[in-house]
Design a protein around this motif. Structure first.
Motif, PDB file in Angstrom:
ATOM      1  N   PHE A 138      32.386 116.389  12.463  1.00 55.50           N
ATOM      2  CA  PHE A 138      33.713 116.646  11.892  1.00 55.50           C
ATOM      3  C   PHE A 138      33.772 116.066  10.475  1.00 55.50           C
ATOM      4  O   PHE A 138      34.797 115.582  10.017  1.00 55.50           O
ATOM      5  CB  PHE A 138      34.807 116.062  12.797  1.00 55.50           C
ATOM      6  N   CYS A 247      24.854 105.159  15.050  1.00 54.45           N
ATOM      7  CA  CYS A 247      25.768 105.332  13.911  1.00 54.45           C
ATOM      8  C   CYS A 247      25.080 105.025  12.575  1.00 54.45           C
ATOM      9  O   CYS A 247      24.482 103.963  12.410  1.00 54.45           O
ATOM     10  CB  CYS A 247      26.985 104.427  14.081  1.00 54.45           C
ATOM     11  N   PRO A 248      25.191 105.930  11.598  1.00 53.24           N
ATOM     12  CA  PRO A 248      24.521 105.696  10.313  1.00 53.24           C
ATOM     13  C   PRO A 248      25.179 104.621   9.454  1.00 53.24           C
ATOM     14  O   PRO A 248      24.587 104.180   8.465  1.00 53.24           O
ATOM     15  CB  PRO A 248      24.627 107.063   9.616  1.00 53.24           C
ATOM     16  N   THR A 249      26.415 104.210   9.802  1.00 61.50           N
ATOM     17  CA  THR A 249      27.069 103.199   8.965  1.00 61.50           C
ATOM     18  C   THR A 249      27.150 101.826   9.637  1.00 61.50           C
ATOM     19  O   THR A 249      27.657 100.888   9.040  1.00 61.50           O
ATOM     20  CB  THR A 249      28.504 103.648   8.582  1.00 61.50           C
ATOM     21  N   ARG A 300      35.735  98.457  17.279  1.00 57.61           N
ATOM     22  CA  ARG A 300      34.879  99.495  16.667  1.00 57.61           C
ATOM     23  C   ARG A 300      35.720 100.483  15.847  1.00 57.61           C
ATOM     24  O   ARG A 300      35.355 100.852  14.730  1.00 57.61           O
ATOM     25  CB  ARG A 300      34.083 100.227  17.743  1.00 57.61           C
ATOM     26  N   LYS A 304      35.653 101.020  11.707  1.00 59.45           N
ATOM     27  CA  LYS A 304      35.384 102.307  11.047  1.00 59.45           C
ATOM     28  C   LYS A 304      36.568 102.781  10.208  1.00 59.45           C
ATOM     29  O   LYS A 304      36.383 103.382   9.157  1.00 59.45           O
ATOM     30  CB  LYS A 304      35.085 103.396  12.097  1.00 59.45           C
ATOM     31  N   CYS A 317      33.460 105.818   8.975  1.00 65.03           N
ATOM     32  CA  CYS A 317      32.942 106.896   9.834  1.00 65.03           C
ATOM     33  C   CYS A 317      32.782 108.127   8.959  1.00 65.03           C
ATOM     34  O   CYS A 317      33.753 108.586   8.352  1.00 65.03           O
ATOM     35  CB  CYS A 317      33.919 107.185  10.968  1.00 65.03           C
ATOM     36  N   VAL A 318      31.560 108.663   8.880  1.00 64.54           N
ATOM     37  CA  VAL A 318      31.333 109.843   8.029  1.00 64.54           C
ATOM     38  C   VAL A 318      31.461 111.145   8.827  1.00 64.54           C
ATOM     39  O   VAL A 318      31.227 112.222   8.292  1.00 64.54           O
ATOM     40  CB  VAL A 318      29.961 109.768   7.315  1.00 64.54           C
ATOM     41  N   GLY A 319      31.797 111.037  10.107  1.00 64.71           N
ATOM     42  CA  GLY A 319      32.027 112.239  10.908  1.00 64.71           C
ATOM     43  C   GLY A 319      30.778 112.983  11.330  1.00 64.71           C
ATOM     44  O   GLY A 319      30.829 114.183  11.626  1.00 64.71           O
ATOM     45  N   CYS A 320      29.657 112.265  11.433  1.00 63.81           N
ATOM     46  CA  CYS A 320      28.405 112.948  11.801  1.00 63.81           C
ATOM     47  C   CYS A 320      28.450 113.451  13.250  1.00 63.81           C
ATOM     48  O   CYS A 320      27.836 114.462  13.587  1.00 63.81           O
ATOM     49  CB  CYS A 320      27.206 112.028  11.598  1.00 63.81           C
ATOM     50  N   GLY A 321      29.146 112.716  14.126  1.00 67.13           N
ATOM     51  CA  GLY A 321      29.257 113.134  15.530  1.00 67.13           C
ATOM     52  C   GLY A 321      28.138 112.621  16.424  1.00 67.13           C
ATOM     53  O   GLY A 321      28.042 113.012  17.581  1.00 67.13           O
ATOM     54  N   ARG A 322      27.294 111.718  15.909  1.00 62.90           N
ATOM     55  CA  ARG A 322      26.190 111.195  16.755  1.00 62.90           C
ATOM     56  C   ARG A 322      26.730 110.400  17.941  1.00 62.90           C
ATOM     57  O   ARG A 322      26.232 110.506  19.051  1.00 62.90           O
ATOM     58  CB  ARG A 322      25.257 110.309  15.921  1.00 62.90           C
ATOM     59  N   CYS A 323      27.750 109.584  17.681  1.00 56.07           N
ATOM     60  CA  CYS A 323      28.280 108.746  18.772  1.00 56.07           C
ATOM     61  C   CYS A 323      28.928 109.610  19.845  1.00 56.07           C
ATOM     62  O   CYS A 323      28.888 109.267  21.030  1.00 56.07           O
ATOM     63  CB  CYS A 323      29.273 107.720  18.221  1.00 56.07           C
ATOM     64  N   PRO A 334      35.464 109.289  17.438  1.00 59.34           N
ATOM     65  CA  PRO A 334      36.493 108.807  16.499  1.00 59.34           C
ATOM     66  C   PRO A 334      37.549 109.858  16.197  1.00 59.34           C
ATOM     67  O   PRO A 334      38.734 109.542  16.091  1.00 59.34           O
ATOM     68  CB  PRO A 334      35.693 108.452  15.237  1.00 59.34           C
TER      69      PRO A 334
END
Ligand code: SF4
Ligand code: SF4
Length: 349
Positions: A138, A247-249, A300, A304, A317-323, A334
């Motif tokens: 997202f 999470c990348p961050t 958490r 973020k 949170c960059v919205g990658c959607g991995r979590c 998130p």
């Protein structure tokens, strides 16, 4: 902005050249269908259209475990250990590069993290415009569909056989021209790249994201400390730490020391830690200042959506959607949590 057109047929020769100087990592699809960055070899089939790499790229700058110091108790000397290979990450999506740019800022604050910064210094990044959006992502609604710095080259596929490549640094341009001159991109190619960016952004937006402007998130959290959502969701938390590991961050780590069996030499090392693990906030005297899953879960989302924002003016949170994908309890999303808080705070007010 200098830009070149690169044909697909030129890329194997360029990769050969780059791999002579750098450890080159590219996205590949594994036999189970997952995408991941791996070390490039001439046999590697690059997944140009990957939607999301299941491992984040932070491991190239902050490995899961690394030595930071060696010491000798006979000579009473200690030496820093910094292992920073020269590397190239080829195919980094904008949201992942924004995550790296965040880590650059955060790990330079206060006492700069010399190991991280040495690795970052020795890394060349070739960004790649995504052509697909992962079902759990997202990023556009979080404001992370675009990146303006941190890359050496920015590649956009404008046809099945060609890329529009924007130059971001002298080092990037030198690598691009390492096998000979390339044609400068035309105005039409620039327009084609722009259209491709807008197409992918529109797809990310269409897929759904935050239901409100992302900049409102810190204010939303200010009103949400006592929300029942934290307790309701965290009832299902297994405290496994998967959401923070992917999470990348997230960049927390634990520092430990180990002494050889002869008690003469030893080392200090660090390894990833995560705020969702029960031991994270355990301190001397068996005190745990986030003992319950609810406290860790809430922390958490505050981390973020507020604490990182307070430091650098961006959401953590960059919205990658991995979590979202990694959480077997389906509670680590998130987008869903912030939207739920928004509805509870404003729609029902
Ligand atoms: S919190 Fe989840 S969606 Fe956001 S950056 Fe981390 S892994 Fe990606
Ligand atoms: S939110 Fe999900 S992934 Fe994260 S610790 Fe809890 S169960 Fe594990």
């Amino acid at each position: 902005m200098t830009a070149y057109t690169v044909s697909m047929e030129h890329i194997p020769g360029l990769l050969e050249k780059w791999a002579g100087e750098l450890d080159v990592h590219v996205p590949e699809q594994d036999p189970d269908g997952f995408y991941n960055f791996i070390a490039w070899t001439p046999e590697t089939e690059i997944a140009w259209d990957y939607d999301l790499a299941y491992n984040s790229l932070k491991r190239f700058f902050l490995p899961p475990k690394e030595d930071t110091l060696s010491f000798d108790m006979e000579t009473m000397r200690a030496e820093p250990v910094v292992d920073a290979p020269k590397q190239l990450l080829f195919g980094v999506h904008p949201y992942d590069l924004r995550a790296i740019n965040q880590l650059d800022q955060l790990l330079e604050m206060g006492e700069p993290d010399v190991n991280y910064l040495a690795r970052r210094q020795n890394t060349v990044i070739f960004a790649l415009e995504p052509s697909r959006v992962a079902p759990t992502s997202f990023w556009a609604s979080m404001g992370y569909d675009r990146v303006d710095l941190g890359y050496d080259l920015y590649w956009t596929r404008i046809s099945p056989s060609s890329f529009y490549v924007e130059v971001g640094s002298t080092a990037g341009e030198e690598l691009l021209l390492a096998a000979g001159a390339l044609p400068q991109a035309t105005g039409m190619e620039r327009e084609a790249a722009k259209r491709e960016r807008l197409r992918v952004r529109a797809r990310s937006i269409k897929q759904g994201g935050l239901k409100y402007p992302w900049q409102e998130t810190p204010r939303l959290l200010d009103k949400s400390w006592e929300s029942p959502i934290w307790r309701n969701n965290s009832k299902y938390c297994l405290s496994c730490g998967s959401c923070v590991t992917v999470c990348p961050t997230c960049y927390c780590f634990d520092v430990r020391e180990e002494v050889d069996v002869d008690l003469k030499k030893g080392k200090r090392f660090r390894e990833w830690d995560g705020c969702m693990l029960p031991s994270f906030a355990l301190v001397a005297g068996d005190h745990n200042f986030r003992e319950h899953a609810m406290e860790r879960y809430r922390h958490r989302y505050f981390r973020k959506g507020k604490y990182i924002y307070d430091k650098i003016g961006e959401l953590g949170c960059v919205g990658c959607g991995r979590c979202v994908r990694a959480c077997t309890s389906r509670i680590a999303n998130p987008k869903a949590v912030y939207n739920e808080l928004w509805e509870a705070t404003y729609d029902e007010a």
